[in-house]
Motif scaffolding. Sequence first.
Motif, PDB file in Angstrom:
ATOM      1  N   LYS A   5       0.822  -1.208   0.000  1.00 17.99           N
ATOM      2  CA  LYS A   5       0.000   0.000   0.000  1.00 17.99           C
ATOM      3  C   LYS A   5       0.854   1.255   0.000  1.00 17.99           C
ATOM      4  CE  LYS A   5      -3.989  -2.008   2.275  1.00 17.99           C
ATOM      5  NZ  LYS A   5      -4.935  -1.915   3.398  1.00 17.99           N
ATOM      6  N   THR A   6       2.144   1.100   0.246  1.00 19.48           N
ATOM      7  CA  THR A   6       3.043   2.252   0.260  1.00 19.48           C
ATOM      8  C   THR A   6       4.381   1.871  -0.370  1.00 19.48           C
ATOM      9  OG1 THR A   6       3.996   1.747   2.435  1.00 19.48           O
ATOM     10  CG2 THR A   6       2.049   3.180   2.392  1.00 19.48           C
ATOM     11  N   PHE A   7       5.068   2.898  -0.856  1.00 19.36           N
ATOM     12  CA  PHE A   7       6.444   2.775  -1.324  1.00 19.36           C
ATOM     13  C   PHE A   7       7.202   3.949  -0.737  1.00 19.36           C
ATOM     14  CE2 PHE A   7       4.034   0.590  -4.622  1.00 19.36           C
ATOM     15  CZ  PHE A   7       4.756  -0.595  -4.742  1.00 19.36           C
ATOM     16  N   GLU A   8       8.487   3.777  -0.549  1.00 17.18           N
ATOM     17  CA  GLU A   8       9.312   4.866  -0.049  1.00 17.18           C
ATOM     18  C   GLU A   8       9.696   5.778  -1.206  1.00 17.18           C
ATOM     19  OE1 GLU A   8      12.629   3.403   2.207  1.00 17.18           O
ATOM     20  OE2 GLU A   8      11.379   1.887   3.198  1.00 17.18           O
ATOM     21  N   GLN A   9       9.867   7.055  -0.903  1.00 22.42           N
ATOM     22  CA  GLN A   9      10.264   8.002  -1.941  1.00 22.42           C
ATOM     23  C   GLN A   9      11.565   7.564  -2.603  1.00 22.42           C
ATOM     24  OE1 GLN A   9       8.476  10.882  -3.051  1.00 22.42           O
ATOM     25  NE2 GLN A   9       9.950  10.601  -4.698  1.00 22.42           N
ATOM     26  N   VAL A  62      -1.212  -2.479  -4.582  1.00 25.63           N
ATOM     27  CA  VAL A  62      -2.542  -3.065  -4.381  1.00 25.63           C
ATOM     28  C   VAL A  62      -3.619  -2.198  -5.032  1.00 25.63           C
ATOM     29  CG1 VAL A  62      -1.935  -4.316  -2.267  1.00 25.63           C
ATOM     30  CG2 VAL A  62      -2.811  -1.999  -2.108  1.00 25.63           C
ATOM     31  N   ARG A  63      -4.614  -2.857  -5.544  1.00 26.57           N
ATOM     32  CA  ARG A  63      -5.696  -2.172  -6.237  1.00 26.57           C
ATOM     33  C   ARG A  63      -6.554  -1.327  -5.300  1.00 26.57           C
ATOM     34  NH1 ARG A  63      -6.034  -2.548 -10.802  1.00 26.57           N
ATOM     35  NH2 ARG A  63      -5.565  -4.737 -11.099  1.00 26.57           N
ATOM     36  N   SER A  64      -6.626  -1.704  -4.029  1.00 27.11           N
ATOM     37  CA  SER A  64      -7.471  -0.934  -3.106  1.00 27.11           C
ATOM     38  C   SER A  64      -6.997   0.512  -2.982  1.00 27.11           C
ATOM     39  CB  SER A  64      -7.517  -1.597  -1.726  1.00 27.11           C
ATOM     40  OG  SER A  64      -6.229  -1.625  -1.141  1.00 27.11           O
ATOM     41  N   VAL A  65      -5.718   0.767  -3.180  1.00 23.29           N
ATOM     42  CA  VAL A  65      -5.198   2.130  -3.149  1.00 23.29           C
ATOM     43  C   VAL A  65      -5.480   2.825  -4.481  1.00 23.29           C
ATOM     44  CG1 VAL A  65      -3.084   3.529  -2.994  1.00 23.29           C
ATOM     45  CG2 VAL A  65      -3.389   1.554  -1.482  1.00 23.29           C
ATOM     46  N   LEU A  66      -5.383   2.095  -5.541  1.00 25.52           N
ATOM     47  CA  LEU A  66      -5.435   2.644  -6.894  1.00 25.52           C
ATOM     48  C   LEU A  66      -6.834   2.705  -7.490  1.00 25.52           C
ATOM     49  CD1 LEU A  66      -3.491   3.675  -8.981  1.00 25.52           C
ATOM     50  CD2 LEU A  66      -3.163   1.351  -9.759  1.00 25.52           C
ATOM     51  N   GLY A  67      -7.643   1.720  -7.212  1.00 28.50           N
ATOM     52  CA  GLY A  67      -8.957   1.646  -7.840  1.00 28.50           C
ATOM     53  C   GLY A  67      -8.883   1.021  -9.218  1.00 28.50           C
ATOM     54  N   ARG A  68     -10.002   1.019  -9.916  1.00 27.96           N
ATOM     55  CA  ARG A  68     -10.098   0.373 -11.224  1.00 27.96           C
ATOM     56  C   ARG A  68     -10.256   1.363 -12.370  1.00 27.96           C
ATOM     57  NH1 ARG A  68     -11.532  -5.188 -10.326  1.00 27.96           N
ATOM     58  NH2 ARG A  68     -11.943  -5.493  -8.125  1.00 27.96           N
ATOM     59  N   ALA A  72      -2.571   6.379 -15.026  1.00 32.24           N
ATOM     60  CA  ALA A  72      -1.295   5.925 -15.588  1.00 32.24           C
ATOM     61  C   ALA A  72      -0.901   4.534 -15.092  1.00 32.24           C
ATOM     62  CB  ALA A  72      -0.200   6.924 -15.262  1.00 32.24           C
ATOM     63  N   LEU A  73      -1.050   4.277 -13.787  1.00 33.35           N
ATOM     64  CA  LEU A  73      -0.649   2.975 -13.257  1.00 33.35           C
ATOM     65  C   LEU A  73      -1.534   1.850 -13.801  1.00 33.35           C
ATOM     66  CD1 LEU A  73       0.229   4.005  -9.625  1.00 33.35           C
ATOM     67  CD2 LEU A  73       1.781   2.874 -11.236  1.00 33.35           C
ATOM     68  N   ASN A  74      -2.818   2.092 -13.931  1.00 25.05           N
ATOM     69  CA  ASN A  74      -3.688   1.074 -14.506  1.00 25.05           C
ATOM     70  C   ASN A  74      -3.411   0.882 -15.996  1.00 25.05           C
ATOM     71  OD1 ASN A  74      -4.901   0.308 -12.138  1.00 25.05           O
ATOM     72  ND2 ASN A  74      -6.660   1.652 -12.380  1.00 25.05           N
ATOM     73  N   GLU A  75      -3.118   1.964 -16.697  1.00 24.78           N
ATOM     74  CA  GLU A  75      -2.746   1.851 -18.109  1.00 24.78           C
ATOM     75  C   GLU A  75      -1.452   1.060 -18.250  1.00 24.78           C
ATOM     76  OE1 GLU A  75      -2.094   4.743 -21.993  1.00 24.78           O
ATOM     77  OE2 GLU A  75      -3.181   5.499 -20.247  1.00 24.78           O
ATOM     78  N   GLY A 126       3.203  10.230 -15.783  1.00 27.23           N
ATOM     79  CA  GLY A 126       1.948   9.937 -15.092  1.00 27.23           C
ATOM     80  C   GLY A 126       2.095   8.876 -14.022  1.00 27.23           C
ATOM     81  N   VAL A 127       2.863   7.829 -14.327  1.00 32.15           N
ATOM     82  CA  VAL A 127       3.090   6.747 -13.360  1.00 32.15           C
ATOM     83  C   VAL A 127       3.784   7.288 -12.115  1.00 32.15           C
ATOM     84  CG1 VAL A 127       4.495   4.673 -12.944  1.00 32.15           C
ATOM     85  CG2 VAL A 127       3.028   4.809 -14.962  1.00 32.15           C
ATOM     86  N   PHE A 128       4.855   8.038 -12.298  1.00 35.73           N
ATOM     87  CA  PHE A 128       5.585   8.556 -11.141  1.00 35.73           C
ATOM     88  C   PHE A 128       4.731   9.538 -10.339  1.00 35.73           C
ATOM     89  CE2 PHE A 128       9.506   7.276 -13.604  1.00 35.73           C
ATOM     90  CZ  PHE A 128       9.803   6.203 -12.783  1.00 35.73           C
ATOM     91  N   ALA A 129       3.936  10.336 -11.026  1.00 36.89           N
ATOM     92  CA  ALA A 129       3.056  11.279 -10.319  1.00 36.89           C
ATOM     93  C   ALA A 129       2.032  10.523  -9.480  1.00 36.89           C
ATOM     94  CB  ALA A 129       2.363  12.207 -11.307  1.00 36.89           C
ATOM     95  N   GLU A 130       1.421   9.485 -10.038  1.00 36.84           N
ATOM     96  CA  GLU A 130       0.443   8.693  -9.277  1.00 36.84           C
ATOM     97  C   GLU A 130       1.098   7.954  -8.120  1.00 36.84           C
ATOM     98  OE1 GLU A 130      -2.030   6.068 -11.581  1.00 36.84           O
ATOM     99  OE2 GLU A 130      -2.856   7.730 -12.753  1.00 36.84           O
ATOM    100  N   LEU A 131       2.277   7.407  -8.350  1.00 35.59           N
ATOM    101  CA  LEU A 131       2.982   6.730  -7.259  1.00 35.59           C
ATOM    102  C   LEU A 131       3.220   7.682  -6.100  1.00 35.59           C
ATOM    103  CD1 LEU A 131       5.571   4.614  -9.252  1.00 35.59           C
ATOM    104  CD2 LEU A 131       3.852   3.698  -7.667  1.00 35.59           C
ATOM    105  N   GLU A 132       3.724   8.872  -6.419  1.00 36.42           N
ATOM    106  CA  GLU A 132       4.029   9.836  -5.365  1.00 36.42           C
ATOM    107  C   GLU A 132       2.765  10.340  -4.679  1.00 36.42           C
ATOM    108  OE1 GLU A 132       8.352  11.428  -6.841  1.00 36.42           O
ATOM    109  OE2 GLU A 132       6.594  12.487  -7.591  1.00 36.42           O
ATOM    110  N   GLU A 133       1.700  10.484  -5.428  1.00 34.63           N
ATOM    111  CA  GLU A 133       0.443  10.977  -4.840  1.00 34.63           C
ATOM    112  C   GLU A 133      -0.257   9.919  -3.995  1.00 34.63           C
ATOM    113  OE1 GLU A 133      -4.017  12.291  -6.271  1.00 34.63           O
ATOM    114  OE2 GLU A 133      -2.381  12.452  -7.697  1.00 34.63           O
ATOM    115  N   LEU A 134      -0.299   8.694  -4.495  1.00 36.71           N
ATOM    116  CA  LEU A 134      -1.129   7.655  -3.856  1.00 36.71           C
ATOM    117  C   LEU A 134      -0.378   6.682  -2.959  1.00 36.71           C
ATOM    118  CD1 LEU A 134      -3.310   6.754  -6.976  1.00 36.71           C
ATOM    119  CD2 LEU A 134      -3.952   8.232  -5.039  1.00 36.71           C
ATOM    120  N   PHE A 135       0.904   6.454  -3.226  1.00 37.20           N
ATOM    121  CA  PHE A 135       1.599   5.382  -2.537  1.00 37.20           C
ATOM    122  C   PHE A 135       2.736   5.835  -1.627  1.00 37.20           C
ATOM    123  CE2 PHE A 135      -0.480   3.069  -5.929  1.00 37.20           C
ATOM    124  CZ  PHE A 135      -0.829   1.864  -5.337  1.00 37.20           C
TER     125      PHE A 135
END
Length: 139
Positions: A5-9, A62-68, A72-75, A126-135
């Motif tokens: 559910k998380t990643f380190e910067q 995990v999808r619970s953080v990201l949704g469906r 970018a991460l889902n793409e 987009g992927v890096f932006a979503e990672l930093e925002e959500l994870f």
Amino acid sequence: MLGRKTFEQREVDQAKAMIAALIAGRATLAEAGADPAAVAVVDPEFFTGLTLVLDRPFVHRVRSVLGRGPGALNELELIVASIIEHERVFTVGTVLTYAVEGSFTGLVPDETIRLGAEQFERLAVGVFAELEELFVVPA
């Protein structure tokens, strides 16, 4: 490994640096006088393969953080699954929502995946932006 559910910067920064180094290496070859026709043949293979490198450090998200929904991460997940499971034919199932309009790559379902530099760059940003925002949990 369990879902994360998380990643380190530092993990995101490390992945950014790896992607940047690979793109810089490709640019060096092109600038060193590589045959433009050869570069045009290799680029779609390079940038399509680079999506696997972009995905791997964060594959246990995990999808619970990201949704469906679209993002970018889902793409990225759809692209990687299509490369691995569908012989590079872009395949959209029923689990994730995808629309060509508003996507990062503009891929159309059932087309062969051959990403260019601009498509990959939009996706990676987009992927890096979503990672930093959500994870990434702020320090």
